[in-house]
Scaffold this motif. Structure first.
Motif, PDB file in Angstrom:
ATOM      1  N   ILE A 148      34.645 -30.192  54.533  1.00 54.14           N
ATOM      2  CA  ILE A 148      34.204 -31.453  53.932  1.00 54.14           C
ATOM      3  C   ILE A 148      32.756 -31.287  53.503  1.00 54.14           C
ATOM      4  CG2 ILE A 148      33.326 -32.533  56.048  1.00 54.14           C
ATOM      5  CD1 ILE A 148      34.542 -35.178  55.092  1.00 54.14           C
ATOM      6  N   ASP A 149      32.343 -32.056  52.544  1.00 53.16           N
ATOM      7  CA  ASP A 149      30.949 -32.061  52.122  1.00 53.16           C
ATOM      8  C   ASP A 149      30.566 -33.470  51.727  1.00 53.16           C
ATOM      9  OD1 ASP A 149      31.799 -32.479  49.301  1.00 53.16           O
ATOM     10  OD2 ASP A 149      32.392 -30.389  49.387  1.00 53.16           O
ATOM     11  N   ASP A 150      29.293 -33.759  51.754  1.00 55.53           N
ATOM     12  CA  ASP A 150      28.801 -34.998  51.187  1.00 55.53           C
ATOM     13  C   ASP A 150      27.458 -34.728  50.523  1.00 55.53           C
ATOM     14  OD1 ASP A 150      27.452 -34.608  53.552  1.00 55.53           O
ATOM     15  OD2 ASP A 150      27.420 -36.710  54.129  1.00 55.53           O
ATOM     16  N   ARG A 151      26.950 -35.717  49.795  1.00 50.39           N
ATOM     17  CA  ARG A 151      25.771 -35.512  48.975  1.00 50.39           C
ATOM     18  C   ARG A 151      24.586 -36.308  49.517  1.00 50.39           C
ATOM     19  NH1 ARG A 151      30.548 -33.977  47.822  1.00 50.39           N
ATOM     20  NH2 ARG A 151      30.848 -32.798  45.925  1.00 50.39           N
ATOM     21  N   MET A 152      23.440 -35.642  49.535  1.00 45.79           N
ATOM     22  CA  MET A 152      22.204 -36.286  49.973  1.00 45.79           C
ATOM     23  C   MET A 152      21.093 -35.918  49.001  1.00 45.79           C
ATOM     24  SD  MET A 152      22.800 -37.868  52.977  1.00 45.79           S
ATOM     25  CE  MET A 152      21.426 -37.805  54.122  1.00 45.79           C
ATOM     26  N   LEU A 153      20.010 -36.665  49.049  1.00 42.28           N
ATOM     27  CA  LEU A 153      18.848 -36.363  48.220  1.00 42.28           C
ATOM     28  C   LEU A 153      17.983 -35.341  48.942  1.00 42.28           C
ATOM     29  CD1 LEU A 153      17.175 -37.179  45.618  1.00 42.28           C
ATOM     30  CD2 LEU A 153      15.850 -38.631  47.181  1.00 42.28           C
ATOM     31  N   PRO A 267      16.357 -23.557  41.008  1.00 44.30           N
ATOM     32  CA  PRO A 267      15.190 -24.325  40.548  1.00 44.30           C
ATOM     33  C   PRO A 267      14.574 -25.224  41.612  1.00 44.30           C
ATOM     34  CG  PRO A 267      17.225 -25.150  39.577  1.00 44.30           C
ATOM     35  CD  PRO A 267      17.557 -23.859  40.223  1.00 44.30           C
ATOM     36  N   PHE A 268      15.376 -25.652  42.587  1.00 49.38           N
ATOM     37  CA  PHE A 268      14.803 -26.456  43.661  1.00 49.38           C
ATOM     38  C   PHE A 268      13.935 -25.583  44.573  1.00 49.38           C
ATOM     39  CE2 PHE A 268      15.105 -28.487  47.917  1.00 49.38           C
ATOM     40  CZ  PHE A 268      14.441 -29.666  47.605  1.00 49.38           C
ATOM     41  N   PHE A 269      14.332 -24.336  44.755  1.00 47.75           N
ATOM     42  CA  PHE A 269      13.566 -23.422  45.599  1.00 47.75           C
ATOM     43  C   PHE A 269      12.269 -22.981  44.905  1.00 47.75           C
ATOM     44  CE2 PHE A 269      17.846 -21.802  47.437  1.00 47.75           C
ATOM     45  CZ  PHE A 269      18.023 -23.016  48.062  1.00 47.75           C
ATOM     46  N   THR A 270      12.324 -22.834  43.582  1.00 47.90           N
ATOM     47  CA  THR A 270      11.166 -22.327  42.844  1.00 47.90           C
ATOM     48  C   THR A 270      10.231 -23.435  42.373  1.00 47.90           C
ATOM     49  OG1 THR A 270      12.452 -22.341  40.784  1.00 47.90           O
ATOM     50  CG2 THR A 270      12.437 -20.297  42.068  1.00 47.90           C
ATOM     51  N   GLY A 271      10.561 -24.684  42.668  1.00 50.38           N
ATOM     52  CA  GLY A 271       9.686 -25.792  42.299  1.00 50.38           C
ATOM     53  C   GLY A 271       9.881 -26.305  40.891  1.00 50.38           C
ATOM     54  N   LYS A 272      10.959 -25.870  40.204  1.00 50.41           N
ATOM     55  CA  LYS A 272      11.217 -26.383  38.860  1.00 50.41           C
ATOM     56  C   LYS A 272      11.839 -27.767  38.886  1.00 50.41           C
ATOM     57  CE  LYS A 272      11.759 -22.020  36.360  1.00 50.41           C
ATOM     58  NZ  LYS A 272      12.661 -21.245  35.477  1.00 50.41           N
ATOM     59  N   VAL A 273      12.462 -28.122  40.004  1.00 49.01           N
ATOM     60  CA  VAL A 273      13.036 -29.450  40.202  1.00 49.01           C
ATOM     61  C   VAL A 273      12.537 -29.974  41.539  1.00 49.01           C
ATOM     62  CG1 VAL A 273      15.156 -30.781  40.477  1.00 49.01           C
ATOM     63  CG2 VAL A 273      15.093 -28.899  38.838  1.00 49.01           C
ATOM     64  N   ALA A 274      11.967 -31.187  41.531  1.00 53.28           N
ATOM     65  CA  ALA A 274      11.363 -31.722  42.753  1.00 53.28           C
ATOM     66  C   ALA A 274      12.369 -32.439  43.639  1.00 53.28           C
ATOM     67  CB  ALA A 274      10.229 -32.673  42.391  1.00 53.28           C
ATOM     68  N   MET A 275      13.357 -33.090  43.036  1.00 55.31           N
ATOM     69  CA  MET A 275      14.362 -33.834  43.795  1.00 55.31           C
ATOM     70  C   MET A 275      15.744 -33.527  43.209  1.00 55.31           C
ATOM     71  SD  MET A 275      12.590 -37.639  44.179  1.00 55.31           S
ATOM     72  CE  MET A 275      12.537 -37.892  42.391  1.00 55.31           C
ATOM     73  N   VAL A 276      16.729 -33.421  44.093  1.00 58.50           N
ATOM     74  CA  VAL A 276      18.077 -33.139  43.621  1.00 58.50           C
ATOM     75  C   VAL A 276      19.069 -33.746  44.605  1.00 58.50           C
ATOM     76  CG1 VAL A 276      18.101 -30.898  44.790  1.00 58.50           C
ATOM     77  CG2 VAL A 276      19.693 -31.327  42.912  1.00 58.50           C
ATOM     78  N   ILE A 277      20.149 -34.320  44.072  1.00 54.72           N
ATOM     79  CA  ILE A 277      21.264 -34.763  44.916  1.00 54.72           C
ATOM     80  C   ILE A 277      22.248 -33.608  45.014  1.00 54.72           C
ATOM     81  CG2 ILE A 277      23.202 -36.356  45.107  1.00 54.72           C
ATOM     82  CD1 ILE A 277      21.523 -38.463  43.716  1.00 54.72           C
ATOM     83  N   ASN A 278      22.433 -33.116  46.237  1.00 48.47           N
ATOM     84  CA  ASN A 278      23.287 -31.934  46.405  1.00 48.47           C
ATOM     85  C   ASN A 278      23.995 -31.984  47.748  1.00 48.47           C
ATOM     86  OD1 ASN A 278      24.396 -29.574  45.388  1.00 48.47           O
ATOM     87  ND2 ASN A 278      22.404 -28.749  44.781  1.00 48.47           N
ATOM     88  N   GLY A 279      24.932 -31.048  47.930  1.00 48.54           N
ATOM     89  CA  GLY A 279      25.764 -31.045  49.124  1.00 48.54           C
ATOM     90  C   GLY A 279      25.194 -30.212  50.250  1.00 48.54           C
ATOM     91  N   ASP A 280      25.852 -30.295  51.410  1.00 49.06           N
ATOM     92  CA  ASP A 280      25.368 -29.610  52.612  1.00 49.06           C
ATOM     93  C   ASP A 280      25.394 -28.098  52.472  1.00 49.06           C
ATOM     94  OD1 ASP A 280      28.075 -28.596  54.168  1.00 49.06           O
ATOM     95  OD2 ASP A 280      28.421 -30.376  52.961  1.00 49.06           O
ATOM     96  N   TRP A 281      26.182 -27.573  51.522  1.00 55.46           N
ATOM     97  CA  TRP A 281      26.233 -26.123  51.337  1.00 55.46           C
ATOM     98  C   TRP A 281      24.873 -25.538  50.956  1.00 55.46           C
ATOM     99  CZ3 TRP A 281      28.852 -29.624  48.190  1.00 55.46           C
ATOM    100  CH2 TRP A 281      28.300 -29.844  46.927  1.00 55.46           C
ATOM    101  N   MET A 282      23.987 -26.392  50.431  1.00 52.78           N
ATOM    102  CA  MET A 282      22.667 -25.909  50.035  1.00 52.78           C
ATOM    103  C   MET A 282      21.826 -25.485  51.232  1.00 52.78           C
ATOM    104  SD  MET A 282      22.300 -25.690  46.825  1.00 52.78           S
ATOM    105  CE  MET A 282      20.525 -25.488  46.793  1.00 52.78           C
ATOM    106  N   LEU A 283      22.130 -25.989  52.423  1.00 47.04           N
ATOM    107  CA  LEU A 283      21.313 -25.655  53.598  1.00 47.04           C
ATOM    108  C   LEU A 283      21.427 -24.166  53.945  1.00 47.04           C
ATOM    109  CD1 LEU A 283      21.987 -28.784  55.841  1.00 47.04           C
ATOM    110  CD2 LEU A 283      20.121 -28.370  54.224  1.00 47.04           C
ATOM    111  N   GLY A 284      22.595 -23.595  53.770  1.00 43.01           N
ATOM    112  CA  GLY A 284      22.746 -22.157  53.986  1.00 43.01           C
ATOM    113  C   GLY A 284      21.908 -21.360  53.007  1.00 43.01           C
ATOM    114  N   ASN A 285      21.830 -21.835  51.757  1.00 39.36           N
ATOM    115  CA  ASN A 285      21.017 -21.152  50.757  1.00 39.36           C
ATOM    116  C   ASN A 285      19.529 -21.292  51.065  1.00 39.36           C
ATOM    117  OD1 ASN A 285      23.302 -20.395  49.375  1.00 39.36           O
ATOM    118  ND2 ASN A 285      23.222 -22.101  47.933  1.00 39.36           N
TER     119      ASN A 285
END
Length: 805
Positions: A148-153, A267-285
């Motif tokens: 399962i996944d959900d989206r957070m800011l 782009p979120f890691f490199t500072g090209k995007v300051a805020m993003v709505i994304n899923g929990d899978w991003m935490l592993g990245n």
């Protein structure tokens, strides 16, 4: 008797020896075929689960094949089910379960659930409501939720501080989100983005989340009415457009977004995007690629009207809303091993199964020096176990995981409907048109709602349609075929005459051609005639065809005339501009390579090689070369350093914007002009030198000789290339399938929608095989008419060395 006794002892010995070599039928293992679960060198967790399952069930061996089914690739699964050889277990996106269940392709699991016993029974109350309900169709359970996944800011605290914003106070409302997005956006001197505060549809938000946050819906509770154009949805869509407009417009943002990469260059890691709505899978990245990133997690901002002023930040369902997705395990109908399949699903869904998975995967990650962050489960007890036993060491990642888990009880899910894919595509098309300004938000939503509703109405009325009677058309076609064969035999007899030698030669010729003729009749003519009959039916492969008369053609030219017109218009554009450019380029190369200079064989080979590069590989290469963002696209990087630096001309967006998508496709096509060059070169070398010499004696210059000698003699080649180019443009598919995203994507504002892609989407995404057959015949008629017109006009401009009678 002694002989018989000896013989029996010998036979017993032979049987005993044979039993040691070949297991008996009773001892033969059951092969459980599983599709859709990822397999590869980095699936240590799944491999450990399967190994333990086989250890506990020695009578079963598991064959795990990825097959792409879980990634919403329906072609393989549909073919297997229709062919009577389905897998035993399939990992399928829960979003598609209702669609497949409505077609009678998955086995209901209620009988297995009714007999559940033991310490870990599979029960609805053990799962998050959104995940369990998404696997239901008409009150029956057709799959067991797994991931399962959900989206957070997610927001960058460092960029917040640099913009003068409080890093401990993320935006809570839509108004604050717009304000923060503008303050966090930085623009370079050349008006390109240095960084951007927030992109409404970057990450994994989609229009769904904005609708649900505003109290919107997409289907009525009974599933019979599409509510895509509800007032709440119009307001949500208007907000998305305003966000894009605040940042410079949809096209400008999309060009910037087209240069985004993944992994450590996210782009979120490199500072090209300051805020993003994304899923929990991003935490592993984050743990793997950006462990030092100063980030935090917050619920997606909601409309101000929905915020309950309780002073709390996140956890109340009245304050914030998210949405969820994920996968599930299902059993296709027709499996030979349903009990073993259920046993496998039970084990993989259990707490113990997840513990084995996480332990093995964590050990593998640590072995290769990679941090491990577990993925969420649809089972509440499993999440509690994983958070207790496998939480990452980073306190920031622990906090983020906890926030994702806490929002799961308040998650929404996509409507469970048999037109789920159609609804998804409609909502994407409406969002794109509204945000780009091609249509007003209300108009775009209303138009797509109307199309979905017509599909709903037609589906509900399907059972009232009569079954298609195959006998009359088959009889008529058979009679016509026999008449044709009879006429052909009579004509052959007339031409051969009574000569014995001529008869022998004719027989030898027919025998030589027989394999091709048989192949044509079975594998080409048969499907052609079948598609002609299917064009007058409502057919989804999985159910009997029902007669609709000319209904498919009527729908094609009324309800769907805009999409059909767009597809034909795009093909026309590619023909009108692409064919002449391709012909001129190929001829120009041939003229250069027709010179007698040293090393010409090398140059001919070099120009020809691009034309034999596989179309898919070429498309992938040119997606990179023509990326709209100069930081990623090679061509735009050179453009920026030259034309932009010298004259201030901004680079084009190529495949990221509708105005440049088709020109980009044409540019890519010119790279393979070497294939046509071969034909042009053959034509040039067939021009008699004596004619050029005679024209030179008469005082003709280079252009006059080319215009009055070379071109007329090349006119048959021009005619051939024109015919084949027109057919190729109308049959364009593989390149646009890759460039558009590979999942039925049609490019921005359907700028890459072509007739064959339109056919493919209807056949293999919506299972409308009858409708797709109608599209195929419309394409055929268009190609036939254009070919006949060109054939009739050739007498006015095509010149042959020997006049045609």
């Amino acid at each position: 008797m002694k002989a018989l006794s000896s013989l029996s002892r010998t036979g017993a010995a032979l049987l005993a020896a044979l039993s040691l070599v070949t297991p008996s039928l009773a001892q033969k293992k059951i092969k459980l075929v599983v599709w859709g679960l990822q397999s590869g060198k980095e699936t240590a967790g799944l491999d450990a689960q399967i190994a333990e399952f086989e250890k506990r069930n020695p009578e079963i061996t598991v064959s795990n094949l990825s097959m792409g089914a879980g990634n919403m690739n329906p072609q393989k699964l549909m073919t297997a089910i229709v062919g009577g050889v389905p897998p035993d277990v399939i990992s399928q996106d829960r979003f598609t379960i209702g669609d497949w269940a409505s077609r009678g392709t998955f086995m209901p699991l209620d009988e297995f659930l009714a007999t559940e016993t033991g310490p870990e029974p599979v029960k609805a109350e053990n799962y998050y409501p959104a995940a369990w309900n998404e696997a239901l169709y008409q009150g029956k359970v057709y799959a067991i939720p797994t991931g399962i996944d959900d989206r957070m800011l997610m927001y960058n605290r460092k960029l917040f501080r640099e913009a003068g914003l409080d890093p401990d106070r993320p935006p809570k409302t839509w108004d604050e989100l717009r304000d923060y997005a503008k303050k966090l956006t930085k623009v370079n001197a050349d008006k390109t983005y240095a960084s951007i505060g927030f992109i409404p549809n970057f990450g994994n938000s989609w229009f769904y989340i904005y609708s649900w946050m505003n109290g919107g819906s997409f289907m009525s509770p009974d599933g019979k009415t599409c509510t895509l154009a509800a007032p709440e949805n119009v307001t949500a869509m208007t907000f998305m457009k305003q966000l894009y407009d605040d940042l410079g417009g949809y096209d400008k943002v999309n060009v910037y977004q087209s240069g985004f990469q993944s992994g450590e260059l996210d782009p979120f890691f490199t500072g090209k995007v300051a805020m993003v709505i994304n899923g929990d899978w991003m935490l592993g990245n984050v743990a793997r690629y950006a462990p030092d990133l100063d980030f935090a997690i917050a619920p997606p901002p909601s409309p101000k009207e929905r915020i309950a002023h309780t002073g709390r930040f996140a956890n109340d369902k009245d304050d914030h809303i998210t949405w969820t997705g994920g996968f599930s395990l299902a059993i296709p109908k027709g499996t030979q091993h349903p009990k073993e399949a259920w046993k496998f699903i039970q084990f993989l869904s259990s707490i113990e199964g997840y513990r084995i998975y996480n332990q093995a995967q964590k050990e593998y990650n640590e072995k290769i020096g990679r941090p491990y962050v577990f993925r969420l489960s649809a089972n509440k007890a499993v999440n509690a176990m994983m958070f207790r036993e496998f939480s990452p060491e980073s306190a920031r990642l622990q906090t983020a995981l906890k926030a994702y888990i806490d929002m799961l009880p308040h998650a929404r899910y996509r409507p469970v409907t048999f037109i789920g894919q159609k609804l998804w595509d409609a909502h994407v098309r409406a969002m794109e048109r509204a945000c780009q300004g091609a249509q007003a938000p209300e108009a775009s939503l209303q138009e797509q709602q109307s199309l979905v509703q017509k599909e709903l109405d037609k589906s509900f009325a399907r059972e009232s349609l009569p079954l298609f009677n195959w006998t009359p058309p088959v009889v008529v076609l058979s009679i016509l075929g026999l008449l044709g064969l009879g006429y052909g035999a009579w004509r052959g007899q007339q031409q051969v005459g009574k000569s014995r030698m001529a008869k022998q030669e004719a027989l030898a010729g027919w025998l030589m051609a027989a394999p091709w003729i048989l192949g044509f009749l079975v594998f080409t003519l048969g499907p052609i005639l079948t598609s002609l009959m299917l064009a007058f039916t409502d057919y989804d492969v999985l159910h009997p065809a029902r007669a609709v008369g000319v209904g498919n053609f009527k729908e094609l030219f009324t309800d769907d005339r805009e999409l059909l017109g767009k597809a034909i218009g795009n093909a026309t554009y590619l023909s009108v501009f692409g064919i002449p450019l391709g012909m001129v380029t190929g001829l120009a190369i041939a003229l250069l390579l027709n010179q007698k200079v040293k090393g010409m064989n090398f140059y001919r080979t070099a120009f020809y090689i691009p034309s034999i590069v596989p179309a898919i590989a070429s498309a992938v290469l040119w997606v990179w070369l023509l990326a709209g963002d100069p930081n990623k696209g090679l061509l735009n990087a050179l453009w920026k350093e030259t034309l932009t630096a010298w004259f201030g001309i901004a680079p084009p967006g190529w495949f990221g914007v509708p105005e440049w998508a088709k020109p980009g496709l044409i540019v890519q096509g010119l790279w393979g002009a070497g294939g046509g060059m071969i034909l042009w070169l053959a034509g040039l070398q067939g021009v008699p030198q004596s004619l050029n010499e005679a024209a030179l004696i008469d005082g003709a210059n280079v252009w006059q000789r080319f215009r009055n000698v070379t071109l007329p003699l090349l006119s048959p080649y021009i005619f051939f290339n024109l015919i084949m180019g027109t057919i190729g443009a109308l049959q364009e598919f593989d390149r646009v399938y890759v460039i558009g995203g590979g999942d039925g994507g049609t490019g921005p504002l359907d700028s890459l929608l072509v007739p064959v892609l339109y056919l493919f989407n209807n056949a293999f995404r919506y299972f409308k095989m009858g409708y797709a057959s109608a599209i195929a015949w419309v394409i055929f008629v268009i190609i036939l008419c254009l070919t006949l017109v060109q054939w009739r006009l050739q007498k006015y401009w095509v010149h042959y060395e020997v006049d045609k009678k």
